[in-house]
Design a protein around this motif. Sequence first.
Motif, PDB file in Angstrom:
ATOM      1  N   THR A  73       0.833  -1.203   0.000  1.00 26.67           N
ATOM      2  CA  THR A  73       0.000   0.000   0.000  1.00 26.67           C
ATOM      3  C   THR A  73       0.866   1.250   0.000  1.00 26.67           C
ATOM      4  O   THR A  73       0.569   2.223  -0.711  1.00 26.67           O
ATOM      5  CB  THR A  73      -0.948  -0.011   1.216  1.00 26.67           C
ATOM      6  N   ALA A  74       1.947   1.244   0.773  1.00 24.34           N
ATOM      7  CA  ALA A  74       2.857   2.400   0.795  1.00 24.34           C
ATOM      8  C   ALA A  74       3.452   2.637  -0.586  1.00 24.34           C
ATOM      9  O   ALA A  74       3.552   3.786  -1.035  1.00 24.34           O
ATOM     10  CB  ALA A  74       3.961   2.175   1.828  1.00 24.34           C
ATOM     11  N   LEU A  75       3.809   1.577  -1.280  1.00 25.31           N
ATOM     12  CA  LEU A  75       4.360   1.731  -2.629  1.00 25.31           C
ATOM     13  C   LEU A  75       3.313   2.267  -3.600  1.00 25.31           C
ATOM     14  O   LEU A  75       3.619   3.103  -4.452  1.00 25.31           O
ATOM     15  CB  LEU A  75       4.943   0.408  -3.119  1.00 25.31           C
ATOM     16  N   ARG A  76       2.073   1.799  -3.464  1.00 29.64           N
ATOM     17  CA  ARG A  76       0.996   2.322  -4.323  1.00 29.64           C
ATOM     18  C   ARG A  76       0.760   3.803  -4.075  1.00 29.64           C
ATOM     19  O   ARG A  76       0.342   4.527  -4.965  1.00 29.64           O
ATOM     20  CB  ARG A  76      -0.315   1.567  -4.067  1.00 29.64           C
ATOM     21  N   PRO A  80       7.921   4.993  -0.839  1.00 28.21           N
ATOM     22  CA  PRO A  80       8.899   3.901  -0.783  1.00 28.21           C
ATOM     23  C   PRO A  80       9.758   3.903   0.476  1.00 28.21           C
ATOM     24  O   PRO A  80      10.229   2.854   0.897  1.00 28.21           O
ATOM     25  CB  PRO A  80       9.753   4.103  -2.035  1.00 28.21           C
ATOM     26  N   LEU A  81       9.959   5.053   1.099  1.00 26.84           N
ATOM     27  CA  LEU A  81      10.773   5.081   2.318  1.00 26.84           C
ATOM     28  C   LEU A  81      10.041   4.408   3.476  1.00 26.84           C
ATOM     29  O   LEU A  81      10.673   3.729   4.297  1.00 26.84           O
ATOM     30  CB  LEU A  81      11.178   6.511   2.669  1.00 26.84           C
ATOM     31  N   LEU A  82       8.736   4.561   3.552  1.00 25.33           N
ATOM     32  CA  LEU A  82       7.947   3.838   4.557  1.00 25.33           C
ATOM     33  C   LEU A  82       8.050   2.340   4.290  1.00 25.33           C
ATOM     34  O   LEU A  82       8.270   1.544   5.207  1.00 25.33           O
ATOM     35  CB  LEU A  82       6.486   4.287   4.529  1.00 25.33           C
ATOM     36  N   GLN A  84      10.430   0.797   2.783  1.00 24.07           N
ATOM     37  CA  GLN A  84      11.796   0.373   3.092  1.00 24.07           C
ATOM     38  C   GLN A  84      11.991   0.185   4.603  1.00 24.07           C
ATOM     39  O   GLN A  84      12.653  -0.756   5.041  1.00 24.07           O
ATOM     40  CB  GLN A  84      12.771   1.408   2.547  1.00 24.07           C
ATOM     41  N   ARG A  85      11.392   1.055   5.410  1.00 21.76           N
ATOM     42  CA  ARG A  85      11.502   0.944   6.868  1.00 21.76           C
ATOM     43  C   ARG A  85      10.843  -0.344   7.363  1.00 21.76           C
ATOM     44  O   ARG A  85      11.413  -1.068   8.178  1.00 21.76           O
ATOM     45  CB  ARG A  85      10.863   2.155   7.547  1.00 21.76           C
ATOM     46  N   VAL A  86       9.666  -0.659   6.832  1.00 21.72           N
ATOM     47  CA  VAL A  86       8.973  -1.880   7.254  1.00 21.72           C
ATOM     48  C   VAL A  86       9.754  -3.113   6.787  1.00 21.72           C
ATOM     49  O   VAL A  86       9.864  -4.095   7.520  1.00 21.72           O
ATOM     50  CB  VAL A  86       7.520  -1.892   6.733  1.00 21.72           C
ATOM     51  N   LEU A  87      10.320  -3.051   5.593  1.00 23.01           N
ATOM     52  CA  LEU A  87      11.154  -4.161   5.104  1.00 23.01           C
ATOM     53  C   LEU A  87      12.342  -4.383   6.036  1.00 23.01           C
ATOM     54  O   LEU A  87      12.699  -5.527   6.330  1.00 23.01           O
ATOM     55  CB  LEU A  87      11.644  -3.890   3.686  1.00 23.01           C
ATOM     56  N   ALA A  88      12.959  -3.300   6.487  1.00 26.19           N
ATOM     57  CA  ALA A  88      14.107  -3.427   7.398  1.00 26.19           C
ATOM     58  C   ALA A  88      13.676  -4.065   8.717  1.00 26.19           C
ATOM     59  O   ALA A  88      14.414  -4.884   9.278  1.00 26.19           O
ATOM     60  CB  ALA A  88      14.732  -2.056   7.644  1.00 26.19           C
ATOM     61  N   GLN A  89      12.500  -3.708   9.204  1.00 24.48           N
ATOM     62  CA  GLN A  89      12.008  -4.328  10.432  1.00 24.48           C
ATOM     63  C   GLN A  89      11.748  -5.816  10.207  1.00 24.48           C
ATOM     64  O   GLN A  89      12.095  -6.650  11.039  1.00 24.48           O
ATOM     65  CB  GLN A  89      10.729  -3.636  10.905  1.00 24.48           C
ATOM     66  N   LEU A  90      11.140  -6.144   9.085  1.00 20.77           N
ATOM     67  CA  LEU A  90      10.829  -7.548   8.792  1.00 20.77           C
ATOM     68  C   LEU A  90      12.083  -8.395   8.593  1.00 20.77           C
ATOM     69  O   LEU A  90      12.089  -9.581   8.900  1.00 20.77           O
ATOM     70  CB  LEU A  90       9.957  -7.652   7.533  1.00 20.77           C
ATOM     71  N   LEU A 131      12.464   3.202  -5.929  1.00 26.59           N
ATOM     72  CA  LEU A 131      13.531   4.165  -5.634  1.00 26.59           C
ATOM     73  C   LEU A 131      14.471   4.369  -6.820  1.00 26.59           C
ATOM     74  O   LEU A 131      15.446   5.105  -6.722  1.00 26.59           O
ATOM     75  CB  LEU A 131      14.328   3.700  -4.410  1.00 26.59           C
ATOM     76  N   GLY A 132      14.196   3.678  -7.936  1.00 24.36           N
ATOM     77  CA  GLY A 132      15.015   3.813  -9.131  1.00 24.36           C
ATOM     78  C   GLY A 132      16.285   2.990  -9.120  1.00 24.36           C
ATOM     79  O   GLY A 132      17.162   3.199  -9.951  1.00 24.36           O
ATOM     80  N   GLN A 133      16.398   2.042  -8.209  1.00 19.89           N
ATOM     81  CA  GLN A 133      17.590   1.191  -8.116  1.00 19.89           C
ATOM     82  C   GLN A 133      17.314  -0.118  -8.851  1.00 19.89           C
ATOM     83  O   GLN A 133      17.032  -1.154  -8.255  1.00 19.89           O
ATOM     84  CB  GLN A 133      17.945   0.961  -6.648  1.00 19.89           C
TER      85      GLN A 133
END
Length: 187
Positions: A73-76, A80-82, A84-90, A131-133
């Motif tokens: 949902t954040a990506l939609r 993307p930074l939100l 990315q933060r959740v991915l780091a927590q996971l 993020l364009g990476q």
Amino acid sequence: QQLVGDGPETGEFVPSLPVLEQMWKQAWAAYQARKKQQGRAARSKNGKRGKKAPYPALRPRINPDVGFELIQTALRHGRPLLAQRVLAQLEGVLPQPMGLLPHDAMTPQQVVLWRHQAVYEALRGECLRALGQWRGARTHYERSLQLHELLVAHTGASEAKRDLAITLEKLGTVLQSLGKLDAAQGL
């Protein structure tokens, strides 16, 4: 705050971004509290603070599905930074499937662990793509593709086949963006 919305093309309603953020914050806080409580319990059983437990403590768990939904949902919503933060927590809490997939039938629990890992890799790719990476996105999509292919080979489940098709499409898009048209067509 909007309680529902952001429904995918299937017509389902899912919680909106603020609601998902709140759900994740609550789940994460509960996870951290269990982890802290477990640490205190282990220390109190052993008396002194620095002494290690004679047995490994069970690792507290968190259901990653809310995190996965929040990331999507954040990506939609262009956040993307939100995501990315959740991915780091996971990253630190997802149970890691050990070794290679067994050659015989998998238990339902193993299937869930491997699927969570495959979805995690795909979402990392999606976040990096936002993020364009592109090169980093390609790496994670390829990892996700490998896991999905193994899941399809071992389970044949329609959900695994659907996930595989989605990952192939996203990897193809990334390869096209990197100018690797032959590789994209070869998928």
